[in-house]
Motif scaffolding. Structure first.
Motif, short mmCIF file in Angstrom:
data_model
loop_
_atom_site.label_atom_id
_atom_site.label_comp_id
_atom_site.label_asym_id
_atom_site.label_seq_id
_atom_site.Cartn_x
_atom_site.Cartn_y
_atom_site.Cartn_z
N GLY A 34 0.82 -1.21 0.00
CA GLY A 34 0.00 0.00 0.00
C GLY A 34 0.84 1.25 0.00
N TRP A 35 0.24 2.33 -0.47
CA TRP A 35 0.82 3.67 -0.37
C TRP A 35 -0.11 4.52 0.49
CZ3 TRP A 35 5.52 5.36 -1.80
CH2 TRP A 35 6.23 4.64 -2.76
N PHE A 36 0.48 5.24 1.39
CA PHE A 36 -0.23 6.17 2.25
C PHE A 36 0.48 7.52 2.17
CE2 PHE A 36 -3.13 3.41 4.68
CZ PHE A 36 -2.65 2.17 4.27
N ARG A 37 -0.18 8.56 2.64
CA ARG A 37 0.47 9.87 2.67
C ARG A 37 0.04 10.63 3.92
NH1 ARG A 37 -2.71 12.75 -2.43
NH2 ARG A 37 -4.74 13.00 -1.40
N GLN A 38 0.91 11.55 4.31
CA GLN A 38 0.61 12.37 5.48
C GLN A 38 1.04 13.80 5.21
OE1 GLN A 38 2.27 10.90 9.17
NE2 GLN A 38 0.77 12.03 10.36
N ALA A 39 0.07 14.69 5.22
CA ALA A 39 0.33 16.11 5.05
C ALA A 39 0.57 16.74 6.43
CB ALA A 39 -0.85 16.77 4.35
N PRO A 40 1.24 17.88 6.46
CA PRO A 40 1.51 18.53 7.75
C PRO A 40 0.23 18.80 8.53
CG PRO A 40 2.80 19.54 6.02
CD PRO A 40 1.86 18.60 5.34
N GLY A 41 0.22 18.39 9.77
CA GLY A 41 -0.92 18.63 10.63
C GLY A 41 -2.10 17.71 10.40
N ILE A 69 -1.09 2.52 -9.22
CA ILE A 69 -0.16 1.68 -8.48
C ILE A 69 0.18 0.46 -9.32
CG2 ILE A 69 -2.00 0.45 -7.24
CD1 ILE A 69 -0.10 0.33 -4.82
N SER A 70 1.45 0.07 -9.28
CA SER A 70 1.88 -1.11 -10.03
C SER A 70 3.03 -1.77 -9.30
CB SER A 70 2.28 -0.73 -11.45
OG SER A 70 3.39 0.16 -11.43
N SER A 71 3.32 -2.98 -9.73
CA SER A 71 4.36 -3.76 -9.06
C SER A 71 5.24 -4.43 -10.11
CB SER A 71 3.71 -4.81 -8.16
OG SER A 71 4.68 -5.63 -7.55
N CYS A 95 5.28 3.87 1.76
CA CYS A 95 4.85 2.55 1.30
C CYS A 95 4.80 1.61 2.50
CB CYS A 95 5.76 2.00 0.22
SG CYS A 95 7.50 1.79 0.69
N ALA A 96 3.97 0.60 2.38
CA ALA A 96 3.77 -0.33 3.48
C ALA A 96 3.48 -1.72 2.94
CB ALA A 96 2.62 0.14 4.37
N ALA A 97 3.79 -2.73 3.74
CA ALA A 97 3.60 -4.13 3.33
C ALA A 97 2.74 -4.85 4.35
CB ALA A 97 4.95 -4.82 3.20
N ASP A 98 1.80 -5.62 3.84
CA ASP A 98 0.89 -6.41 4.66
C ASP A 98 1.17 -7.89 4.41
OD1 ASP A 98 -2.77 -6.76 4.68
OD2 ASP A 98 -1.21 -7.72 5.86
N ARG A 99 1.57 -8.62 5.42
CA ARG A 99 1.93 -10.03 5.25
C ARG A 99 0.75 -10.98 5.43
NH1 ARG A 99 5.33 -10.59 10.92
NH2 ARG A 99 3.57 -10.21 12.32
N SER A 100 -0.45 -10.44 5.64
CA SER A 100 -1.62 -11.27 5.93
C SER A 100 -1.87 -12.27 4.81
CB SER A 100 -2.85 -10.39 6.10
OG SER A 100 -4.00 -11.19 6.21
N VAL A 101 -2.27 -13.47 5.20
CA VAL A 101 -2.65 -14.49 4.23
C VAL A 101 -4.14 -14.80 4.32
CG1 VAL A 101 -0.36 -15.52 4.13
CG2 VAL A 101 -2.01 -16.34 5.83
N LEU A 102 -4.87 -13.99 5.10
CA LEU A 102 -6.30 -14.18 5.23
C LEU A 102 -6.98 -13.85 3.90
CD1 LEU A 102 -6.89 -12.52 8.72
CD2 LEU A 102 -6.75 -14.96 8.18
N PRO A 103 -8.07 -14.52 3.59
CA PRO A 103 -8.78 -14.23 2.34
C PRO A 103 -9.52 -12.89 2.41
CG PRO A 103 -10.01 -15.82 3.65
CD PRO A 103 -8.71 -15.58 4.37
N ASN A 104 -10.08 -12.51 1.26
CA ASN A 104 -10.93 -11.32 1.18
C ASN A 104 -10.20 -10.04 1.62
OD1 ASN A 104 -13.09 -12.99 0.39
ND2 ASN A 104 -13.51 -13.45 2.55
N TRP A 105 -9.10 -9.79 1.00
CA TRP A 105 -8.36 -8.54 1.24
C TRP A 105 -9.06 -7.45 0.44
CZ3 TRP A 105 -4.58 -5.18 -1.20
CH2 TRP A 105 -3.80 -4.45 -0.28
N ASP A 106 -10.06 -6.82 1.08
CA ASP A 106 -10.89 -5.85 0.39
C ASP A 106 -10.42 -4.43 0.67
OD1 ASP A 106 -13.65 -6.32 2.76
OD2 ASP A 106 -11.67 -5.42 3.00
N LEU A 107 -11.18 -3.45 0.16
CA LEU A 107 -10.77 -2.05 0.32
C LEU A 107 -10.74 -1.66 1.80
CD1 LEU A 107 -10.12 0.76 -0.77
CD2 LEU A 107 -12.58 1.14 -1.06
#
Length: 129
Positions: A34-41, A69-71, A95-107
């Motif tokens: 995933g990609w995340f962002r943080q603006a000041p404040g 987004i692409s890989s 950027c961030a990484a999720d190691r989960s193997v659970l099904p249904n990785w939804d929004l």
């Protein structure tokens, strides 16, 4: 896994920029990314995500149609192509990484900060008006 984000910079409104996230220590295809962002404040917010194996992608409404987004598994790298940039896109991008193997990785899961196990250090994107 260690994540290294790069590619940020200063760009004029309407311009484009591509940020990259290189993974080391583990194969990138092992993770949802995933990609995340943080603006000041402001709080860190979801931008985009791509599932393990690049099967599914998700976007925040604010970037839909402008960001992609692409890989590249051969390079162990995830990209965020940002077009039609606006001043409100100014933020540190993580950027961030999720190691989960659970099904249904939804929004719902993809957009949740707590879902992710590993984070990069961030790269600054500044959009001037």
């Amino acid at each position: 896994v260690q994540l290294q984000a790069s590619g940020g910079g200063l760009v004029q409104a309407g311009g484009s920029l591509r940020v990259s996230c290189v993974a080391s220590g583990k194969t990138l295809s092992t993770y949802h990314m995933g990609w995340f962002r943080q603006a000041p404040g402001k709080e860190r917010e979801f931008v985009a995500a791509i599932s393990r194996g690049s099967v599914t992608v998700y976007y925040a409404d604010s970037v839909k149609g402008r960001f992609t987004i692409s890989s590249d598994n051969a390079k162990n790298t995830v990209y965020l192509q940002m077009n039609s940039l606006k001043p409100e896109d100014t933020a540190v991008y993580y950027c961030a990484a999720d190691r989960s193997v659970l099904p249904n990785w939804d929004l719902g899961r993809a957009s949740r900060l707590a879902e992710y196990d590993y984070w990069g250090q961030g790269t600054q994107v500044t959009v001037s008006s």
